[in-house]
Design an enzyme around this catalytic site. Sequence first.
Site, short mmCIF file in Angstrom:
data_model
loop_
_atom_site.label_atom_id
_atom_site.label_comp_id
_atom_site.label_asym_id
_atom_site.label_seq_id
_atom_site.Cartn_x
_atom_site.Cartn_y
_atom_site.Cartn_z
N MET A 49 0.86 -1.19 0.00
CA MET A 49 0.00 0.00 0.00
C MET A 49 0.89 1.23 0.00
N GLY A 82 5.05 1.00 -3.26
CA GLY A 82 5.88 0.88 -4.46
C GLY A 82 7.03 1.88 -4.51
N GLN A 124 8.57 -3.29 -2.71
CA GLN A 124 7.89 -3.42 -4.00
C GLN A 124 8.56 -2.54 -5.06
N GLU A 188 -2.15 -4.64 -12.40
CA GLU A 188 -2.89 -3.38 -12.18
C GLU A 188 -2.70 -2.35 -13.30
N TYR A 190 0.12 -1.32 -14.64
CA TYR A 190 1.39 -0.60 -14.62
C TYR A 190 2.32 -1.13 -15.73
N ARG A 238 3.99 -10.14 -8.92
CA ARG A 238 2.55 -9.84 -8.89
C ARG A 238 2.02 -9.97 -10.31
N HIS A 276 -6.11 -0.18 -13.08
CA HIS A 276 -6.72 0.99 -12.44
C HIS A 276 -7.79 1.62 -13.33
N ARG A 279 -13.37 -0.75 -15.41
CA ARG A 279 -14.68 -0.26 -14.96
C ARG A 279 -15.44 -1.37 -14.24
N ARG A 312 -10.22 -8.18 -0.67
CA ARG A 312 -11.46 -8.43 0.10
C ARG A 312 -11.38 -9.70 0.95
N ALA A 334 -4.05 -6.24 2.89
CA ALA A 334 -3.46 -4.91 2.83
C ALA A 334 -4.26 -4.00 3.75
N ARG A 335 -5.38 -3.48 3.26
CA ARG A 335 -6.18 -2.57 4.09
C ARG A 335 -6.57 -3.17 5.44
N GLN A 363 -12.15 5.31 2.20
CA GLN A 363 -12.27 6.74 2.46
C GLN A 363 -11.00 7.39 3.01
N CYS A 365 -7.90 5.62 2.99
CA CYS A 365 -6.69 5.01 2.41
C CYS A 365 -6.59 5.38 0.93
P1 FAD Z 1 -24.51 9.49 15.02
O1 FAD Z 1 -24.01 8.35 14.29
O2 FAD Z 1 -25.60 10.28 14.48
O3 FAD Z 1 -24.74 9.09 16.52
C1 FAD Z 1 -25.32 9.95 17.47
C2 FAD Z 1 -25.92 9.12 18.59
O4 FAD Z 1 -26.28 10.00 19.66
C3 FAD Z 1 -27.19 8.37 18.21
O5 FAD Z 1 -27.03 7.01 18.48
C4 FAD Z 1 -28.28 9.01 19.07
O6 FAD Z 1 -29.25 8.06 19.49
C5 FAD Z 1 -27.48 9.52 20.25
N1 FAD Z 1 -28.09 10.64 21.00
C6 FAD Z 1 -28.49 11.84 20.50
N2 FAD Z 1 -28.91 12.64 21.51
C7 FAD Z 1 -28.78 11.93 22.66
C8 FAD Z 1 -29.06 12.21 24.04
N3 FAD Z 1 -29.48 13.38 24.46
N4 FAD Z 1 -28.83 11.24 24.93
C9 FAD Z 1 -28.34 10.03 24.54
N5 FAD Z 1 -28.07 9.72 23.26
C10 FAD Z 1 -28.28 10.66 22.35
N6 FAD Z 1 -20.24 7.85 6.69
C11 FAD Z 1 -19.13 7.43 6.09
O7 FAD Z 1 -18.04 7.88 6.44
N7 FAD Z 1 -19.16 6.49 5.10
C12 FAD Z 1 -20.32 5.95 4.68
O8 FAD Z 1 -20.31 5.12 3.77
C13 FAD Z 1 -21.52 6.37 5.31
N8 FAD Z 1 -22.69 5.86 4.91
C14 FAD Z 1 -23.83 6.27 5.53
C15 FAD Z 1 -25.02 5.74 5.10
C16 FAD Z 1 -26.20 6.11 5.73
C17 FAD Z 1 -27.48 5.52 5.25
C18 FAD Z 1 -26.17 7.05 6.80
C19 FAD Z 1 -27.42 7.46 7.50
C20 FAD Z 1 -24.97 7.61 7.21
C21 FAD Z 1 -23.80 7.22 6.57
N9 FAD Z 1 -22.57 7.78 6.92
C22 FAD Z 1 -21.43 7.34 6.32
C23 FAD Z 1 -22.46 8.87 7.88
C24 FAD Z 1 -21.98 8.39 9.23
O9 FAD Z 1 -22.79 7.34 9.67
C25 FAD Z 1 -22.00 9.56 10.19
O10 FAD Z 1 -21.08 10.53 9.75
C26 FAD Z 1 -21.63 9.15 11.59
O11 FAD Z 1 -22.53 8.17 12.06
C27 FAD Z 1 -21.67 10.35 12.54
O12 FAD Z 1 -21.31 9.88 13.79
P2 FAD Z 1 -21.73 10.61 15.14
O13 FAD Z 1 -21.22 9.76 16.23
O14 FAD Z 1 -21.33 12.03 15.11
O15 FAD Z 1 -23.31 10.63 15.15
P1 NAP Z 2 -24.87 15.71 1.78
O1 NAP Z 2 -23.76 14.95 1.20
O2 NAP Z 2 -24.63 17.06 2.31
O3 NAP Z 2 -25.99 15.80 0.65
C1 NAP Z 2 -27.18 16.50 0.83
C2 NAP Z 2 -27.94 16.61 -0.48
O4 NAP Z 2 -29.14 17.28 -0.25
C3 NAP Z 2 -27.20 17.37 -1.54
O5 NAP Z 2 -27.32 16.62 -2.74
C4 NAP Z 2 -27.91 18.71 -1.63
O6 NAP Z 2 -27.91 19.00 -3.01
C5 NAP Z 2 -29.29 18.42 -1.08
N1 NAP Z 2 -29.85 19.50 -0.24
C6 NAP Z 2 -29.22 20.19 0.74
N2 NAP Z 2 -30.07 21.07 1.31
C7 NAP Z 2 -31.24 20.93 0.69
C8 NAP Z 2 -32.50 21.57 0.82
N3 NAP Z 2 -32.71 22.51 1.72
N4 NAP Z 2 -33.50 21.19 0.01
C9 NAP Z 2 -33.31 20.24 -0.93
N5 NAP Z 2 -32.13 19.59 -1.10
C10 NAP Z 2 -31.12 19.94 -0.31
O7 NAP Z 2 -25.55 14.90 2.97
P2 NAP Z 2 -26.06 13.40 3.12
O8 NAP Z 2 -26.30 12.73 1.82
O9 NAP Z 2 -27.20 13.51 4.06
O10 NAP Z 2 -24.88 12.67 3.81
C11 NAP Z 2 -24.49 13.00 5.14
C12 NAP Z 2 -23.05 12.66 5.34
O11 NAP Z 2 -22.89 11.26 5.38
C13 NAP Z 2 -22.23 13.18 4.18
O12 NAP Z 2 -21.43 14.26 4.58
C14 NAP Z 2 -21.41 12.01 3.72
O13 NAP Z 2 -20.03 12.31 3.83
C15 NAP Z 2 -21.76 10.88 4.65
N6 NAP Z 2 -22.01 9.71 3.81
C16 NAP Z 2 -21.00 9.18 3.13
C17 NAP Z 2 -21.22 8.10 2.32
C18 NAP Z 2 -20.08 7.46 1.57
O14 NAP Z 2 -20.29 6.55 0.80
N7 NAP Z 2 -18.86 7.90 1.75
C19 NAP Z 2 -22.48 7.57 2.19
C20 NAP Z 2 -23.51 8.14 2.90
C21 NAP Z 2 -23.27 9.23 3.69
P3 NAP Z 2 -28.48 20.38 -3.60
O15 NAP Z 2 -28.17 21.45 -2.60
O16 NAP Z 2 -27.75 20.51 -4.90
O17 NAP Z 2 -29.92 20.15 -3.81
FE1 SF4 Z 3 -10.37 -0.30 5.16
FE2 SF4 Z 3 -11.76 1.99 4.98
FE3 SF4 Z 3 -9.72 1.74 6.67
FE4 SF4 Z 3 -9.26 1.88 4.07
S1 SF4 Z 3 -10.15 3.47 5.33
S2 SF4 Z 3 -8.33 0.47 5.50
S3 SF4 Z 3 -10.97 0.72 3.29
S4 SF4 Z 3 -11.66 0.62 6.74
#
Ligand code: FAD
Ligand code: NAP
Ligand code: SF4
Length: 693
Positions: A49, A82, A124, A188, A190, A238, A276, A279, A312, A334-335, A363, A365
């Site tokens: 990596m 590498g 590497q 890959e 290269y 490789r 790389h 698709r 994987r 690796a990861r 995200q 790496c």
């Molecule tokens: P949260 O995960 O929102 O946790 C907050 C917690 O606080 C909750 O469990 C809630 O119940 C608790 N809480 C709130 N108020 C109180 C209170 N007063 N007392 C006790 N408990 C309380 N991020 C990525 O990086 N990669 C992804 O691929 C990715 N995919 C996602 C897909 C989906 C569908 C969703 C919804 C999110 C995804 N995210 C992803 C975003 C990621 O999950 C969030 O950025 C992350 O969970 C934020 O972490 P947090 O701890 O700040 O908050």
């Molecule tokens: P986000 O990435 O900020 O996207 C929000 C979307 O809603 C944008 O497309 C925006 O586009 C639209 N929007 C914002 N305000 C709006 C409004 N008032 N009315 C209508 N549309 C509005 O947020 P998210 O999808 O909720 O994700 C939350 C976080 O989780 C993200 O920051 C992301 O990093 C993380 N996450 C990551 C992954 C991953 O695979 N890495 C997957 C899921 C979530 P327009 O403003 O152009 O309409």
């Molecule tokens: Fe694995 Fe994600 Fe960590 Fe990379 S960032 S090593 S893909 S968990």
Amino acid sequence: MPAQPEVNPPALNAPASNETASNGHYPHLFAPLDLGFTTLRNRVLMGSMHTGLEDRASDFPKLAAYFRERAEGGAGLIVTGGFAPNVVGWLKPFGSKLSWPWEVRPHKFITKAAHDGGAKIALQLLHAGRYGYSPLQVAPSKLKAPINPFTPRALSSRGVERQISAYANSAKLARDAGYDGVEIMGSEGYFINEFTAPRTNKRNDAWGGTPGKRMRFAVETVRRVREAVGRDFIIVYRLSLLDLVEDGNQWDEIVAQAKAVEAAGATIINSGVGWHEARVPTIVTSVPRAAWVDATAKIKPHVALPVVATNRINMPDVAEGILASGKADMVSLARPLLADPHWPAKARAGQAQRINTCIACNQACLDHVFDNKSVSCLVNPRAGHETELAYKPVLSAKRVAVVGAGPAGLACATVAAERGHRVTLFDASNEIGGQFNYAKRVPGKEEFHETIRYFGNTLAETGVELKLGTLATPELLAEFDEVVVATGVNPRKVAFPGSDSSTKVVGYLDVLSGRVKVGAKAAIIGAGGIGFDVAEFLTVEDSPTLDKSRWMAEWGIDPDFSARGALLKPQPEPPAREVWLLQRTPGALGKKLGKTSGWVHRATLKAKKVKMLGGVEYLGIDETGLRIRVDGAEQTLPVDHVVVCAGQEPRRELFDQLAAAGKSAHLIGGADVAAELDAKRAIAQGSRLAARL
Ligand code: FAD
Ligand code: NAP
Ligand code: SF4
């Protein structure tokens, strides 16, 4: 063919009966591997990596600390990122290279660290060829890569010879630096792979024109490297088992290449999968675990060398299954070793449930590599930062309250407790994980279960007091020395006519939790990460990630690997619903998704016929559907439901109440800044705060 160097045949599949084997856990994984002149302590190869620390010798002490931790964690053979054999092989200008004697000394930090930890280490050798992000790049033919703005210079015959000499020279220097071997990167897409494939080799001299001439560069390189380093030095080759591009190699050509590099003096054959520019996804989280192992199994009978399965393979049961079934002799992790450097040690001790599993998100790496940032890991922010982020034991324990058991709170609570603080973790919900409990329901994101499992076990192990089903209030927190507010986010609401009154309008939490059953036609407002995830959730009936053959058919991978490039016509399953994905910002959707995974999400939705519209104005919603305006033209989308995925706002009620009561608190994760928050930032912020408390 020149005379072959003598290398003793390795003893494969040695029984796990001596003291280096585990106490019955994963016996094949922990069987030593006798290579004839040296023995690896187990079957775990840490795959190469690029961390970003290779490019400057001044970073080598950090790199050494990173490798030391992985060696102490039990890896058998480590392969570095590498290093180019010369400047025309650079990945980028002034990138990692080993070509001069004075470049050797700093490498000794690295080799010593690996050896102190009990591992062997190979450097590497990576000549980037037309993937080099530099105007100096060279290639077999003058053909620009679709993923690189620079066009390579085609090499003359003498130029080709000079590259081979450069490999041999680098390998010799690697030996001087104390490495146990080199890995010659032949996959890959290269440089070496560019010679072997008709896609990129249009030559008609001794180095191209027929399959035998196309592979000649690979074979000569291995032969000359062997000559330079002597018999008792590991050469991993490789080999690109699957190019996954048009005009890639065909299976019989790959077999011939494997046999020829074996005869030329290779010690181990590692598997390479996909260029790389391919698709077809090869390592992202939606790729099934061990998806490519059958290609390794298919090459194995053709050579006597140990072969390594890759990509994987993230948990010990998967690795053990591969080795036990005889499909490979080693596994490359690796990861998974970024995510948990102690993966092998935990597996060996029968503690797989304690492993912090790589969720293949890329995200922190691979996305960092492509953004020119140093590499780390979403679930382990210490990765690549070993010398700077230390979780030191505390001198005096404090009572710490963490509110919110999402990624930020879980990371903070477990690191603080590991350091010796007395930690209580509150969550209003009856389960830990926060938003990860929704993420794990998205097809292809099943790995997110593992992070919740890991944190659950670590809470118990570090003695965190867990109070679920408890909405924390200022009164409840009054007695604590430190209060950490990690209360996450609230979904953002939208405001346009009908958006608050129609039963058609639902939130992503309702949909992903199953509280609402979405109709046959749906529009999604917001095309961020969550909008894309919800679109996949709505169009994919059940996850192909859990069924390798379905997944391969979706992406057009020949299950027999015999087609050229191993590609067939993709056969996506029909979408479960008709879906529109919308955003207000004009232009293409998904631009902010991860560099190395965004294209997979876009391709998946395209295959599911999701209609993606940018520049949308929301006009209102009524019985007929969602009224929108795009490019001045109004239309009504005849949908049963509108799913709002319009971003998130910080959830700060508790923090504000604490402030009003005069109690200071730390704010982390989504509760701190919701905009562009992801779990990478949440976990890093929680861990770094806990390291300071
Ligand atoms: P949260 O995960 O929102 O946790 C907050 C917690 O606080 C909750 O469990 C809630 O119940 C608790 N809480 C709130 N108020 C109180 C209170 N007063 N007392 C006790 N408990 C309380 N991020 C990525 O990086 N990669 C992804 O691929 C990715 N995919 C996602 C897909 C989906 C569908 C969703 C919804 C999110 C995804 N995210 C992803 C975003 C990621 O999950 C969030 O950025 C992350 O969970 C934020 O972490 P947090 O701890 O700040 O908050
Ligand atoms: P986000 O990435 O900020 O996207 C929000 C979307 O809603 C944008 O497309 C925006 O586009 C639209 N929007 C914002 N305000 C709006 C409004 N008032 N009315 C209508 N549309 C509005 O947020 P998210 O999808 O909720 O994700 C939350 C976080 O989780 C993200 O920051 C992301 O990093 C993380 N996450 C990551 C992954 C991953 O695979 N890495 C997957 C899921 C979530 P327009 O403003 O152009 O309409
Ligand atoms: Fe694995 Fe994600 Fe960590 Fe990379 S960032 S090593 S893909 S968990």
